[in-house]
Write a protein that holds these residues in place. Structure first.
Motif, PDB file in Angstrom:
ATOM      1  N   VAL A 164       0.862  -1.120  -0.150  1.00 36.67           N
ATOM      2  CA  VAL A 164       0.083   0.033  -0.052  1.00 36.67           C
ATOM      3  C   VAL A 164       1.010   1.205   0.075  1.00 36.67           C
ATOM      4  O   VAL A 164       1.672   1.410   0.968  1.00 36.67           O
ATOM      5  CB  VAL A 164      -0.849  -0.050   1.284  1.00 36.67           C
ATOM      6  CG1 VAL A 164      -1.905   1.394   1.160  1.00 36.67           C
ATOM      7  CG2 VAL A 164      -1.875  -1.061   1.288  1.00 36.67           C
ATOM      8  N   LEU A 165       1.036   1.869  -1.014  1.00 34.50           N
ATOM      9  CA  LEU A 165       1.749   3.174  -1.332  1.00 34.50           C
ATOM     10  C   LEU A 165       1.181   4.497  -0.636  1.00 34.50           C
ATOM     11  O   LEU A 165       1.488   5.243  -0.363  1.00 34.50           O
ATOM     12  CB  LEU A 165       2.154   3.353  -2.692  1.00 34.50           C
ATOM     13  CG  LEU A 165       2.941   2.333  -3.454  1.00 34.50           C
ATOM     14  CD1 LEU A 165       3.375   2.476  -4.857  1.00 34.50           C
ATOM     15  CD2 LEU A 165       4.441   2.400  -2.585  1.00 34.50           C
ATOM     16  N   GLY A 166      -0.410   4.367  -0.923  1.00 29.09           N
ATOM     17  CA  GLY A 166      -1.124   5.618  -0.540  1.00 29.09           C
ATOM     18  C   GLY A 166      -2.540   5.363  -0.447  1.00 29.09           C
ATOM     19  O   GLY A 166      -3.003   4.300  -1.089  1.00 29.09           O
ATOM     20  N   LEU A 167      -3.420   6.297   0.130  1.00 25.14           N
ATOM     21  CA  LEU A 167      -4.711   6.156   0.343  1.00 25.14           C
ATOM     22  C   LEU A 167      -5.351   7.249   0.213  1.00 25.14           C
ATOM     23  O   LEU A 167      -4.850   8.392   0.328  1.00 25.14           O
ATOM     24  CB  LEU A 167      -4.937   5.603   1.780  1.00 25.14           C
ATOM     25  CG  LEU A 167      -4.217   4.349   2.295  1.00 25.14           C
ATOM     26  CD1 LEU A 167      -4.502   4.071   3.744  1.00 25.14           C
ATOM     27  CD2 LEU A 167      -5.089   3.212   1.454  1.00 25.14           C
ATOM     28  N   GLU A 168      -6.863   7.239  -0.323  1.00 26.13           N
ATOM     29  CA  GLU A 168      -7.930   8.126   0.080  1.00 26.13           C
ATOM     30  C   GLU A 168      -8.790   7.781   1.009  1.00 26.13           C
ATOM     31  O   GLU A 168      -9.191   6.587   1.008  1.00 26.13           O
ATOM     32  CB  GLU A 168      -8.419   8.566  -1.211  1.00 26.13           C
ATOM     33  CG  GLU A 168      -9.711   9.450  -0.984  1.00 26.13           C
ATOM     34  CD  GLU A 168     -10.645   9.665  -2.170  1.00 26.13           C
ATOM     35  OE1 GLU A 168     -10.560  10.628  -2.988  1.00 26.13           O
ATOM     36  OE2 GLU A 168     -11.368   8.870  -2.431  1.00 26.13           O
ATOM     37  N   ALA A 169      -9.067   8.594   2.226  1.00 24.07           N
ATOM     38  CA  ALA A 169      -9.883   8.105   3.180  1.00 24.07           C
ATOM     39  C   ALA A 169     -10.724   9.137   3.644  1.00 24.07           C
ATOM     40  O   ALA A 169     -10.268  10.320   3.658  1.00 24.07           O
ATOM     41  CB  ALA A 169      -9.000   7.467   4.341  1.00 24.07           C
ATOM     42  N   VAL A 170     -11.895   8.620   4.281  1.00 23.21           N
ATOM     43  CA  VAL A 170     -12.657   9.693   4.691  1.00 23.21           C
ATOM     44  C   VAL A 170     -12.819   9.571   6.619  1.00 23.21           C
ATOM     45  O   VAL A 170     -12.695   8.377   7.155  1.00 23.21           O
ATOM     46  CB  VAL A 170     -14.129   9.429   4.442  1.00 23.21           C
ATOM     47  CG1 VAL A 170     -14.847  10.694   5.175  1.00 23.21           C
ATOM     48  CG2 VAL A 170     -14.106   9.508   2.851  1.00 23.21           C
ATOM     49  N   ILE A 176     -12.175  14.379   3.889  1.00 26.14           N
ATOM     50  CA  ILE A 176     -11.476  13.423   2.991  1.00 26.14           C
ATOM     51  C   ILE A 176     -10.082  13.743   2.745  1.00 26.14           C
ATOM     52  O   ILE A 176      -9.474  14.901   2.734  1.00 26.14           O
ATOM     53  CB  ILE A 176     -11.902  13.549   1.524  1.00 26.14           C
ATOM     54  CG1 ILE A 176     -13.508  13.156   1.496  1.00 26.14           C
ATOM     55  CG2 ILE A 176     -11.248  12.592   0.540  1.00 26.14           C
ATOM     56  CD1 ILE A 176     -14.047  13.540   0.231  1.00 26.14           C
ATOM     57  N   ILE A 177      -9.163  12.829   3.143  1.00 27.67           N
ATOM     58  CA  ILE A 177      -7.492  12.764   3.176  1.00 27.67           C
ATOM     59  C   ILE A 177      -6.917  11.998   2.114  1.00 27.67           C
ATOM     60  O   ILE A 177      -7.770  11.048   1.979  1.00 27.67           O
ATOM     61  CB  ILE A 177      -7.094  12.603   4.836  1.00 27.67           C
ATOM     62  CG1 ILE A 177      -7.269  11.143   5.094  1.00 27.67           C
ATOM     63  CG2 ILE A 177      -7.647  13.470   5.702  1.00 27.67           C
ATOM     64  CD1 ILE A 177      -6.490  10.679   6.181  1.00 27.67           C
ATOM     65  N   HIS A 178      -5.679  12.460   1.912  1.00 31.78           N
ATOM     66  CA  HIS A 178      -5.103  11.478   1.115  1.00 31.78           C
ATOM     67  C   HIS A 178      -3.720  11.298   1.566  1.00 31.78           C
ATOM     68  O   HIS A 178      -2.884  12.553   2.041  1.00 31.78           O
ATOM     69  CB  HIS A 178      -4.784  12.275  -0.429  1.00 31.78           C
ATOM     70  CG  HIS A 178      -6.057  12.553  -1.219  1.00 31.78           C
ATOM     71  ND1 HIS A 178      -6.934  13.790  -0.876  1.00 31.78           N
ATOM     72  CD2 HIS A 178      -6.632  12.025  -1.944  1.00 31.78           C
ATOM     73  CE1 HIS A 178      -8.035  13.651  -1.610  1.00 31.78           C
ATOM     74  NE2 HIS A 178      -7.972  12.465  -2.320  1.00 31.78           N
ATOM     75  N   VAL A 206     -11.455   3.660   4.148  1.00 32.51           N
ATOM     76  CA  VAL A 206     -10.540   3.960   2.945  1.00 32.51           C
ATOM     77  C   VAL A 206     -11.542   3.836   1.800  1.00 32.51           C
ATOM     78  O   VAL A 206     -12.224   2.802   1.594  1.00 32.51           O
ATOM     79  CB  VAL A 206      -9.802   2.767   2.895  1.00 32.51           C
ATOM     80  CG1 VAL A 206      -8.828   2.835   1.525  1.00 32.51           C
ATOM     81  CG2 VAL A 206      -8.771   3.080   4.260  1.00 32.51           C
ATOM     82  N   THR A 207     -11.153   4.673   0.719  1.00 33.77           N
ATOM     83  CA  THR A 207     -12.222   4.808  -0.401  1.00 33.77           C
ATOM     84  C   THR A 207     -11.268   4.626  -1.689  1.00 33.77           C
ATOM     85  O   THR A 207     -11.846   4.485  -2.760  1.00 33.77           O
ATOM     86  CB  THR A 207     -12.596   6.096  -0.357  1.00 33.77           C
ATOM     87  OG1 THR A 207     -11.873   7.309  -0.315  1.00 33.77           O
ATOM     88  CG2 THR A 207     -13.896   6.382   0.657  1.00 33.77           C
ATOM     89  N   LYS A 208      -9.965   4.805  -1.585  1.00 31.11           N
ATOM     90  CA  LYS A 208      -9.003   4.480  -2.699  1.00 31.11           C
ATOM     91  C   LYS A 208      -7.561   3.986  -2.304  1.00 31.11           C
ATOM     92  O   LYS A 208      -7.297   4.713  -1.137  1.00 31.11           O
ATOM     93  CB  LYS A 208      -8.763   5.705  -3.584  1.00 31.11           C
ATOM     94  CG  LYS A 208      -9.928   6.082  -4.607  1.00 31.11           C
ATOM     95  CD  LYS A 208      -9.544   7.174  -5.615  1.00 31.11           C
ATOM     96  CE  LYS A 208     -10.536   7.593  -6.586  1.00 31.11           C
ATOM     97  NZ  LYS A 208     -11.656   8.405  -5.789  1.00 31.11           N
ATOM     98  N   ILE A 209      -7.171   3.048  -2.861  1.00 28.23           N
ATOM     99  CA  ILE A 209      -5.866   2.618  -2.432  1.00 28.23           C
ATOM    100  C   ILE A 209      -5.009   2.508  -3.596  1.00 28.23           C
ATOM    101  O   ILE A 209      -5.078   2.069  -4.926  1.00 28.23           O
ATOM    102  CB  ILE A 209      -6.132   1.040  -2.023  1.00 28.23           C
ATOM    103  CG1 ILE A 209      -7.220   0.998  -0.779  1.00 28.23           C
ATOM    104  CG2 ILE A 209      -4.847   0.304  -1.556  1.00 28.23           C
ATOM    105  CD1 ILE A 209      -8.112  -0.023  -1.222  1.00 28.23           C
TER     106      ILE A 209
END
Length: 458
Positions: A164-170, A176-178, A206-209
């Motif tokens: 996991v290199l990065g995330l979008e999460a609420v 909403i954070i990145h 988590v909303t994007k990975i």
């Protein structure tokens, strides 16, 4: 008590009437997971993007509504259960593989993507995503991230957090954070990505990975090695690692496990077989042949009675089919089980096997063990009947003893299942008071209102 009509109507406005339900028939489907516990939610919502989730959190903050995120419900420790009622947030609609970048070896996916679907998609492009939990045919990437899932390939390739290199999460605040990067390196600020990975859905949704990929190995060779005793199999695992051979998988099954799936094997298994190691090596053809011969020699010199090598992919698939079918077939041995996923240092595996056998004798219950021996991750299943109070008490004592012996050998009480609700009373055995306090403070920073997945871990 249920969610009030005004709140339910607000949820309809956010996601549409077809994507939120209070129907009892629907709620029952989201009241359980792969643990043995059941808790009924007050409603279930199916958001489609981060903006939906942000709005739901804003509503939750105003109405003191608790949110329980959920993937496919394959978790073993109750992490997706609505222990205090509340709103189960199912991420199944967010199931898009957004991008597969062959040049930079990355993929961007939504949390509802089925793990096996990602495997197939990247392999079609000559790429490889190693994490491969036993439930990969139905578990989701989001759930894998929440639990930091592992699987058989972890001995060589590591676990979910390593990809996991990065995330979008609420956040529970609705913000909403990145986090993280799309690059091979990045050390700007605290590593929020790794903090969220493995947090069991208690810090953010988590909303994007962004995932790291590898080149697809050219060749794979799969071997099944039969042993007359569990002790010889356990010593062989240590011998393999000591001889600087790193297979991509070293799985093992004890005698009870073998009996459960014996009909799925494509080779004869004699009655005196007490353990099987499932080994797999990958790489270029020359390397694979060399490593396979070396593995066979190590196994035979440590007491293996037979080495079976899959001649083609179909035979290899049959071996893995038997291994992955193992957990559900255990119910043929007893109506209930407690599935614990302890980890010990690799050189302590023989000693841990001895301890498990001793615990079995003292509890007078069947303990079935199998798992990822290559990284010391043993799945120990305590088989019992929960309608029998005496068996329940003995099973509970067996769990406590299992954890005590694991920690005494320098291990951990969970390798990939997480704490959830089933192990939280044991967490203090492993984590000190000061460290636990820091963790609770982190939870408070992310979720001051305690509206996200309450009642888990602590």
């Amino acid at each position: 008590m249920g969610i009030s009509d005004p709140v339910f109507n607000e949820l309809i406005k956010i996601v549409g009437k077809d994507h939120v339900t209070q129907s009892k028939e629907d709620l029952v489907c989201y009241a359980y997971d792969a643990s043995s516990s059941t808790f009924m939610p007050e409603a279930v919502v199916f958001p489609s993007n981060a903006e939906d989730i942000s709005k739901i959190f804003h509503l939750a903050a105003k109405t003191h509504l608790t949110i329980i995120p959920r993937g496919s419900g394959s978790g073993m420790t109750g992490g997706a259960l609505p222990v205090n009622g509340g709103l189960v947030m199912t991420l199944s609609r967010m199931n898009t593989i957004i991008d597969i970048d062959r040049d930079n070896f990355t993929a961007v996916v939504e949390p509802g993507v089925i793990t096996q679907d990602l495997h197939r998609a990247v392999e079609e492009k000559g790429l490889f995503y190693p994490p491969d939990p036993a439930s990969s045919s139905f578990c989701t990437i989001g759930g894998n991230v929440a639990e930091c899932a592992g699987g058989p390939r972890a001995v060589k390739y590591g676990v979910t957090r390593d990809y996991v290199l990065g995330l979008e999460a609420v956040l529970p605040s609705g913000k909403i954070i990145h986090t993280g990067v799309k690059t091979a390196k990045g050390v700007a600020g605290y590593d929020l990505t790794r903090l969220i990975v493995g947090s069991e859905g208690t810090l953010a949704v988590v909303t994007k990975i962004i995932l790291k990929l590898l080149p697809l190995p050219e060749t794979i060779k799969t071997m099944a090695v039969l042993f007359p005793s569990m002790e010889k199999a356990a010593r062989t695992v240590s011998a393999i690692i000591q001889n600087a051979v790193v297979p991509r998988c070293i799985e093992y099954m004890d005698k009870a496990s073998i009996q459960c799936v014996a009909r799925d094997f494509t080779f004869p298994v004699s009655r005196d077989t007490s353990a099987i190691l499932l080994l797999e090596v990958d790489g270029d053809s020359e390397h694979v042949e060399k490593e396979a011969k070396k593995l066979e020699a190590i196994c035979l010199s440590n007491g293996a009675s037979r080495v079976f090598t899959a001649e083609n992919q179909n035979q290899a698939n049959d071996l893995w089919k038997a291994r992955k079918a193992l957990s559900p077939t255990l119910f043929s041995l007893a109506p209930n089980k407690i599935n614990e996923d302890i980890v010990v240092p690799i050189n302590k595996i023989p000693k841990m096997i001895e301890k498990i056998q001793d615990i079995q004798k003292r509890a007078n219950l069947l303990l079935v063990s199998f798992g990822h021996a290559g990284d010391g991750n043993i799945h120990c299943n305590i088989m019992y009947n929960k309608r029998d109070e005496n068996q329940c008490a003995r099973a509970e004592k067996a769990v406590a003893r299992l954890f005590e012996e694991t920690l005494a050998l320098g291990g951990t009480i969970t390798g990939e299942h997480g704490i959830g609700i089933t192990k939280k009373k044991y967490l203090g055995l492993e984590i000190g008071e000061t460290e636990l306090d820091i963790m609770k403070q982190i939870k408070q920073v992310f979720d001051p209102g305690n509206i996200l997945n309450p009642g888990k871990i602590f």
